[in-house]
Design a protein around this motif. Sequence first.
Motif, short mmCIF file in Angstrom:
data_model
loop_
_atom_site.label_atom_id
_atom_site.label_comp_id
_atom_site.label_asym_id
_atom_site.label_seq_id
_atom_site.Cartn_x
_atom_site.Cartn_y
_atom_site.Cartn_z
N ALA A 299 -70.19 -4.61 -0.42
CA ALA A 299 -71.16 -3.63 -0.94
C ALA A 299 -71.36 -2.49 0.04
N PHE A 300 -71.40 -2.78 1.34
CA PHE A 300 -71.51 -1.72 2.35
C PHE A 300 -70.31 -0.77 2.25
N LEU A 301 -69.13 -1.33 2.16
CA LEU A 301 -67.92 -0.50 2.05
C LEU A 301 -67.91 0.29 0.74
N ALA A 302 -68.36 -0.33 -0.33
CA ALA A 302 -68.39 0.33 -1.64
C ALA A 302 -69.33 1.53 -1.65
N ALA A 303 -70.40 1.47 -0.84
CA ALA A 303 -71.32 2.61 -0.77
C ALA A 303 -70.60 3.85 -0.25
N PHE A 304 -69.72 3.68 0.72
CA PHE A 304 -68.92 4.80 1.22
C PHE A 304 -67.90 5.24 0.18
#
Length: 138
Positions: free
Chosen positions: A46-51
């Motif tokens: 989810a952290f990576l998907a935010a970027f």
Amino acid sequence: MTDARTVIDRHVDAFNNRTPDADPWADDAELVAPDGPFSGRDNVIAFLAAFQSAFGDATLTIDSAVTDGGRAAVEGTFTGTHDGPLHTPSGPVTATGKTVTFRWSATYSVDLDAKLLRSEHLYFDRLDFLAQLGLVPS
């Protein structure tokens, strides 16, 4: 036997190709980033998907890597155009349309037997990142 660099390259490829199912994070993975720690595969993804959602053309490259068994230190570059909302702990940042390029560094712990990432400690210059977006004076 798989080496750490191969597993990290799979992670970078999964990020660049927007294939989170192929990203080799362990179920109990941990990512420590400037905005805080993220525990568990789903939270790391989810952290990576935010970027990825904020920078639709986001690309990671690896410029150098040093490995020692299941440990690795990596330097790389992130490039992307801010074309979607960037979700931050302070609230969403509306798309600026600006292209950013910043250097990042990370240390990784890799489970070589399972071919999975156990942890990443990610570092990048947030002030440089925000200045490129025009959110703080450069």
